[in-house]
Design a protein around this motif. Sequence first.
Motif, short mmCIF file in Angstrom:
data_model
loop_
_atom_site.label_atom_id
_atom_site.label_comp_id
_atom_site.label_asym_id
_atom_site.label_seq_id
_atom_site.Cartn_x
_atom_site.Cartn_y
_atom_site.Cartn_z
N VAL A 120 0.85 -1.19 0.00
CA VAL A 120 0.00 0.00 0.00
C VAL A 120 0.89 1.24 0.00
N PRO A 121 0.36 2.40 -0.43
CA PRO A 121 1.16 3.62 -0.39
C PRO A 121 1.57 3.98 1.04
N ALA A 122 2.64 4.74 1.15
CA ALA A 122 3.16 5.13 2.46
C ALA A 122 2.14 5.94 3.26
N ALA A 123 1.35 6.77 2.58
CA ALA A 123 0.34 7.59 3.27
C ALA A 123 -0.71 6.71 3.93
N VAL A 124 -1.10 5.63 3.25
CA VAL A 124 -2.09 4.71 3.80
C VAL A 124 -1.51 3.98 5.00
N LYS A 125 -0.29 3.53 4.89
CA LYS A 125 0.38 2.81 5.99
C LYS A 125 0.53 3.71 7.21
N THR A 126 0.94 4.96 6.99
CA THR A 126 1.11 5.91 8.10
C THR A 126 -0.23 6.20 8.77
N SER A 127 -1.27 6.37 7.98
CA SER A 127 -2.59 6.65 8.52
C SER A 127 -3.09 5.49 9.37
N LEU A 128 -2.87 4.27 8.92
CA LEU A 128 -3.30 3.10 9.71
C LEU A 128 -2.48 2.97 10.98
N ASP A 129 -1.18 3.25 10.92
CA ASP A 129 -0.34 3.19 12.12
C ASP A 129 -0.80 4.20 13.16
N ASN A 130 -1.21 5.39 12.71
CA ASN A 130 -1.68 6.42 13.64
C ASN A 130 -3.05 6.08 14.22
N ALA A 131 -3.94 5.52 13.40
CA ALA A 131 -5.30 5.22 13.85
C ALA A 131 -5.35 3.96 14.71
N TYR A 132 -4.52 2.98 14.40
CA TYR A 132 -4.53 1.70 15.10
C TYR A 132 -3.11 1.34 15.54
N PRO A 133 -2.69 1.74 16.72
CA PRO A 133 -1.34 1.38 17.18
C PRO A 133 -1.16 -0.13 17.23
N GLY A 134 -0.06 -0.60 16.69
CA GLY A 134 0.23 -2.03 16.66
C GLY A 134 -0.49 -2.77 15.55
N VAL A 135 -0.91 -2.06 14.51
CA VAL A 135 -1.65 -2.67 13.41
C VAL A 135 -0.72 -3.56 12.58
N LYS A 136 -1.31 -4.65 12.08
CA LYS A 136 -0.60 -5.54 11.17
C LYS A 136 -1.46 -5.71 9.92
N LEU A 137 -0.91 -5.39 8.75
CA LEU A 137 -1.66 -5.52 7.50
C LEU A 137 -1.62 -6.96 7.05
N GLU A 138 -2.78 -7.55 6.87
CA GLU A 138 -2.89 -8.94 6.42
C GLU A 138 -2.94 -9.00 4.88
N LYS A 139 -3.93 -8.31 4.30
CA LYS A 139 -4.10 -8.27 2.84
C LYS A 139 -4.56 -6.88 2.46
N ALA A 140 -4.26 -6.50 1.23
CA ALA A 140 -4.70 -5.20 0.73
C ALA A 140 -5.25 -5.36 -0.68
N TYR A 141 -6.29 -4.57 -0.96
CA TYR A 141 -6.96 -4.59 -2.26
C TYR A 141 -7.15 -3.15 -2.71
N VAL A 142 -7.22 -2.93 -4.01
CA VAL A 142 -7.47 -1.59 -4.56
C VAL A 142 -8.50 -1.72 -5.67
N ASN A 143 -9.32 -0.65 -5.83
CA ASN A 143 -10.30 -0.65 -6.93
C ASN A 143 -9.93 0.44 -7.93
N ALA A 144 -10.77 0.65 -8.91
CA ALA A 144 -10.48 1.61 -9.99
C ALA A 144 -10.47 3.05 -9.49
N LYS A 145 -11.16 3.35 -8.39
CA LYS A 145 -11.19 4.70 -7.83
C LYS A 145 -10.01 4.97 -6.91
N LYS A 146 -9.06 4.05 -6.85
CA LYS A 146 -7.90 4.14 -5.95
C LYS A 146 -8.32 4.15 -4.48
N GLU A 147 -9.37 3.40 -4.17
CA GLU A 147 -9.78 3.19 -2.79
C GLU A 147 -9.23 1.83 -2.35
#
Length: 96
Positions: free
Chosen positions: A44-71
């Motif tokens: 995932v982009p660095a901005a997404v990773k940073t946002s998740l780290d700030n929102a959820y301390p100790g977060v671990k990304l299992e899987k990531a998906y993206v759609n055509a709208k870049k969501e």
Amino acid sequence: MKKLILSAAIVLGTLSMQAGNNVVLNSNIKTVNFQDEYKEIDAVPAAVKTSLDNAYPGVKLEKAYVNAKKEYKIEISVRDVKSIVYTDEKGTILKK
């Protein structure tokens, strides 16, 4: 005595009418699978990773998906609790 027999017949007749079989003529079930619009990605982009780290301390990304709208649809786990988070490409959390 006649009234007792008559009332018993009415009660039994009423109960037997409600115990009838219901016939379902159209049993088509339509389902929508939202997974099809997202494609799995490796990173995932660095901005997404940073946002998740700030929102959820100790977060671990299992899987990531993206759609055509870049969501991004990201499966995460925090202290063995799994959940799905949706973000945009800037890291703004859309749904929790």
